[in-house]
Motif scaffolding. Structure first.
Motif, PDB file in Angstrom:
ATOM      1  N   MET A 143       0.811  -1.178   0.203  1.00 11.64           N
ATOM      2  CA  MET A 143       0.102  -0.019  -0.141  1.00 11.64           C
ATOM      3  C   MET A 143       0.964   1.157  -0.163  1.00 11.64           C
ATOM      4  O   MET A 143       2.063   1.495   0.599  1.00 11.64           O
ATOM      5  N   TRP A 144       0.594   2.079  -0.779  1.00  5.29           N
ATOM      6  CA  TRP A 144       1.356   3.283  -1.069  1.00  5.29           C
ATOM      7  C   TRP A 144       1.185   4.291   0.200  1.00  5.29           C
ATOM      8  O   TRP A 144      -0.065   4.508   0.241  1.00  5.29           O
ATOM      9  N   THR A 145       1.930   4.841   0.895  1.00  2.52           N
ATOM     10  CA  THR A 145       1.654   6.012   1.557  1.00  2.52           C
ATOM     11  C   THR A 145       2.264   7.262   1.009  1.00  2.52           C
ATOM     12  O   THR A 145       1.524   8.313   1.415  1.00  2.52           O
ATOM     13  N   ASP A 146       3.000   7.382  -0.020  1.00  4.64           N
ATOM     14  CA  ASP A 146       3.427   8.616  -0.643  1.00  4.64           C
ATOM     15  C   ASP A 146       4.121   8.273  -2.121  1.00  4.64           C
ATOM     16  O   ASP A 146       5.158   7.854  -2.317  1.00  4.64           O
ATOM     17  N   ILE A 147       3.062   8.253  -2.840  1.00  6.48           N
ATOM     18  CA  ILE A 147       3.352   7.716  -4.378  1.00  6.48           C
ATOM     19  C   ILE A 147       4.657   8.536  -4.885  1.00  6.48           C
ATOM     20  O   ILE A 147       5.203   8.005  -5.709  1.00  6.48           O
ATOM     21  N   ARG A 148       4.495   9.795  -4.557  1.00  8.74           N
ATOM     22  CA  ARG A 148       5.720  10.724  -5.331  1.00  8.74           C
ATOM     23  C   ARG A 148       6.969  10.303  -5.185  1.00  8.74           C
ATOM     24  O   ARG A 148       7.832  10.461  -5.851  1.00  8.74           O
ATOM     25  N   TYR A 149       7.432   9.724  -3.498  1.00 14.02           N
ATOM     26  CA  TYR A 149       8.656   9.249  -3.447  1.00 14.02           C
ATOM     27  C   TYR A 149       8.645   7.612  -3.462  1.00 14.02           C
ATOM     28  O   TYR A 149       9.513   7.135  -2.932  1.00 14.02           O
ATOM     29  N   CYS A 150       7.869   6.910  -3.940  1.00 12.56           N
ATOM     30  CA  CYS A 150       7.629   5.551  -4.234  1.00 12.56           C
ATOM     31  C   CYS A 150       7.759   4.946  -2.388  1.00 12.56           C
ATOM     32  O   CYS A 150       8.516   4.169  -2.350  1.00 12.56           O
ATOM     33  N   GLU A 151       7.223   5.503  -1.721  1.00 12.74           N
ATOM     34  CA  GLU A 151       7.122   5.008  -0.397  1.00 12.74           C
ATOM     35  C   GLU A 151       5.814   4.179   0.088  1.00 12.74           C
ATOM     36  O   GLU A 151       5.014   4.845  -0.477  1.00 12.74           O
ATOM     37  N   GLY A 152       5.791   3.172   0.693  1.00 14.46           N
ATOM     38  CA  GLY A 152       4.879   2.538   1.108  1.00 14.46           C
ATOM     39  C   GLY A 152       5.099   1.287   2.017  1.00 14.46           C
ATOM     40  O   GLY A 152       6.324   1.276   2.586  1.00 14.46           O
ATOM     41  N   ARG A 153       4.131   0.698   2.306  1.00 14.14           N
ATOM     42  CA  ARG A 153       4.114  -0.417   3.363  1.00 14.14           C
ATOM     43  C   ARG A 153       3.465  -1.635   2.706  1.00 14.14           C
ATOM     44  O   ARG A 153       2.550  -1.597   2.056  1.00 14.14           O
TER      45      ARG A 153
END
Length: 96
Positions: A1-11
């Motif tokens: 699940m993406w938390t911040d798609i701009r920085y390709c961060e997720g969990r």
């Protein structure tokens, strides 16, 4: 699940599911193989199955119960002794 798609961060989000298995294996084979298993947990479950199948004429119940009663694991031997007691009770009831 993406938390911040701009920085390709997720969990990672765990997905849990189940499905029904349709396996047909001969009970005698399962008992034989599981009674000889290295794991005491597998042998204990096998002894539980034997207790449920005490009235099944296709299984050498006494032979398996004696094997379980002599097991090194206390939990397994306890179930084997229980199965032997139930078999003795059934034989006494049939003899009367």
């Amino acid at each position: 699940m993406w938390t911040d798609i701009r920085y390709c961060e997720g969990r990672l989000k765990p997905i849990v599911g189940e499905r029904k298995l349709e396996i047909k294996a001969p009970l005698l084979d399962l008992l034989k193989r599981s009674s000889e298993d290295r794991s005491s947990i597998v042998r204990r479950v096998s002894a539980e199955i034997l207790i449920r199948e005490l009235d099944n004429p296709g299984i050498k119940v006494r032979e398996f119960a004696e094997r379980f009663a002599l097991d090194s694991s206390h939990a397994v031997s306890e179930r084997g002794e229980f199965a032997l007691r139930k078999l003795d009770e059934a034989e006494r009831a049939n003899a009367s």
